[in-house]
Scaffold this active site. Sequence first.
Site, short mmCIF file in Angstrom:
data_model
loop_
_atom_site.label_atom_id
_atom_site.label_comp_id
_atom_site.label_asym_id
_atom_site.label_seq_id
_atom_site.Cartn_x
_atom_site.Cartn_y
_atom_site.Cartn_z
N ASP A 106 -16.17 -3.74 -3.73
CA ASP A 106 -16.13 -5.13 -3.04
C ASP A 106 -17.47 -5.81 -3.36
O ASP A 106 -18.41 -4.91 -3.27
CB ASP A 106 -15.65 -4.82 -1.63
CG ASP A 106 -15.24 -6.19 -1.07
OD1 ASP A 106 -13.74 -6.62 -0.86
OD2 ASP A 106 -16.08 -7.07 -0.78
N SER A 107 -17.48 -7.07 -3.31
CA SER A 107 -18.83 -7.56 -3.45
C SER A 107 -19.58 -7.60 -2.21
O SER A 107 -20.96 -7.66 -1.96
CB SER A 107 -18.81 -9.05 -3.99
OG SER A 107 -18.12 -9.77 -3.05
N ASP A 156 -6.76 -7.12 -5.87
CA ASP A 156 -6.14 -7.97 -4.64
C ASP A 156 -7.31 -8.93 -4.25
O ASP A 156 -7.76 -8.87 -2.96
CB ASP A 156 -5.89 -6.83 -3.47
CG ASP A 156 -5.13 -7.96 -2.38
OD1 ASP A 156 -4.77 -8.89 -2.52
OD2 ASP A 156 -5.29 -7.41 -1.12
N CYS A 186 -2.87 -14.28 -3.11
CA CYS A 186 -2.41 -14.51 -1.64
C CYS A 186 -2.53 -16.01 -1.82
O CYS A 186 -2.54 -16.67 -0.45
CB CYS A 186 -3.28 -13.74 -0.57
SG CYS A 186 -5.10 -14.05 -0.83
N ALA A 243 -20.61 -1.51 -4.14
CA ALA A 243 -20.77 -3.09 -3.46
C ALA A 243 -21.13 -3.54 -4.87
O ALA A 243 -22.35 -3.78 -5.28
CB ALA A 243 -21.85 -3.12 -2.60
N ARG A 276 0.85 -1.23 0.07
CA ARG A 276 0.00 -0.01 0.09
C ARG A 276 0.81 1.22 -0.23
O ARG A 276 0.62 2.25 -0.66
CB ARG A 276 -0.83 -0.03 1.38
CG ARG A 276 -1.79 -0.94 1.19
CD ARG A 276 -2.75 -0.81 2.66
NE ARG A 276 -3.50 -2.10 2.82
CZ ARG A 276 -3.53 -2.91 4.14
NH1 ARG A 276 -2.79 -2.61 4.90
NH2 ARG A 276 -4.34 -3.82 3.79
N1 SAH Z 1 -7.18 -5.46 -0.49
C1 SAH Z 1 -7.90 -5.76 0.80
C2 SAH Z 1 -8.03 -7.17 1.22
C3 SAH Z 1 -8.95 -7.95 0.04
S1 SAH Z 1 -9.37 -9.37 0.64
C4 SAH Z 1 -6.94 -4.88 1.57
O1 SAH Z 1 -6.14 -4.43 1.21
O2 SAH Z 1 -7.22 -5.06 3.11
C5 SAH Z 1 -10.56 -9.94 -0.61
C6 SAH Z 1 -11.89 -9.37 -0.87
O3 SAH Z 1 -12.49 -9.62 -1.98
C7 SAH Z 1 -13.01 -9.38 0.29
O4 SAH Z 1 -13.31 -8.09 1.00
C8 SAH Z 1 -14.15 -10.00 -0.33
O5 SAH Z 1 -15.45 -9.44 0.08
C9 SAH Z 1 -13.89 -9.62 -1.76
N2 SAH Z 1 -14.47 -10.45 -2.72
C10 SAH Z 1 -14.57 -11.67 -3.03
N3 SAH Z 1 -15.08 -12.11 -4.21
C11 SAH Z 1 -15.43 -10.95 -4.72
C12 SAH Z 1 -16.12 -10.70 -6.20
N4 SAH Z 1 -16.33 -11.93 -6.91
N5 SAH Z 1 -16.16 -9.49 -6.38
C13 SAH Z 1 -15.73 -8.42 -5.73
N6 SAH Z 1 -15.13 -8.61 -4.48
C14 SAH Z 1 -15.10 -9.88 -3.97
#
Ligand code: SAH
Length: 394
Positions: A251-252, A298, A338, A278, A213
């Site tokens: 984010d979903s 990510d 990850c 969302a 970040r």
């Molecule tokens: N980048 C974040 C961590 C990401 S964790 C940080 O720095 O803290 C992964 C995220 O992806 C979760 O919040 C989850 O809700 C979201 N996610 C999972 N599947 C998804 C999708 N199909 N579309 C959008 N978001 C999704």
Amino acid sequence: MKYIKITLKPGKEESFKRFHPWVFSGAIDRFERQPEEGDVVEIIDWKGNFVGTGHYQIGSIAVRILSFMKENIDLEFYKKRLNVAYRMRRSIGLINGDYNNTYRLVHGEGDNLSGLIIDIYDKTAVVQAHSPGMHYARHTLAQALKEVMGDALQSIYYKSETTLPYKAELDPENEYLFGENAGNIATEYGLKFHVDWLRGQKTGFFVDQRENRSLLEKYSKDRSVLNMFCYTGGFSFYAMRGGAKLVHSVDSSAKAIDLTCENVELNFPGDNRHQAFAEDAFKYLDTMGDQYDLIILDPPAFAKHKKVLNNALQGYRKLNAKAFEKIKPGGILFTFSCSQVVSKENFRLAVFSAAAQSGRSVRILHQLTQPADHPVNIYHPEGEYLKGLVLYVE
Ligand code: SAH
């Protein structure tokens, strides 16, 4: 203390001469008597020589070795290990008053404590057990933590409902082992955020992206940023501090979007450069325009087991292909995986295929990994899990 002895098959002692901390069930010749899950056991080779002491559990990893020396696994042992971990974080300047009070104190094998994760959020420690042995040791661990950290710690929250092997039927309850809510605003490199260890994912925040970040901040000036899979918005508030023109967080999970908005508000009240949506990632990427020149991808781990590796690689390819298709000329893509089972090479290959599919000229600017408070034990290369690429897309 006399621990139950487990004897290895001939030749199976080799990996322990190189201090690998896992005893696989197939390496075991016999048990002195049957241990209970979570018991501390002593490993000996087929000639009767001492190998190590660790926690027993049922499964393919049968013992997680905690020490290659003959010693008791007790309060003193945990204090010694936690002290080393705490001193290391302090010595590299990570624990830094009000500027940075968010860090991982214990990263499993990376800190010679297989099966244990501890994240610190200001004055709260969130403890996560990944093995029955660490679950049973939780009160001893809490005591050791209190003694090692002293006044720097006001509460310890135990959160292992979803991380313990469910077959062990331990029915762990998430609970405070010490103190109570000591405030849930923590600081990472001068930026504030709410941590919800009660309801949030993992221990409440993704501590492992801090350095990445921080790098993003340097590249954000005057850019239009898309933070895809934003969770609590970590990358978004760094981009804003870095002078981004606009930041869109996606984010979903609606809960994640609320958290992101709260955190942006905490740092940049009333700043209208930020908007959050969302929505599903693939849907958003399909329908968005071509306004972004800095994109962060990510996603959650696409592969949790080797069996689904191929599907996961397809997933990474598709996701990155969409970003390559849409990112503005001269844009920068921060892309991550990850999944522990996806190697650096495999991830790079998936991103390479995605780039080729778009036909654009792409340069690798940085190859990223996990930060220093998520150390990899040199004898346990499996501990390396976070991979990232920063790409310049012509
Ligand atoms: N980048 C974040 C961590 C990401 S964790 C940080 O720095 O803290 C992964 C995220 O992806 C979760 O919040 C989850 O809700 C979201 N996610 C999972 N599947 C998804 C999708 N199909 N579309 C959008 N978001 C999704």
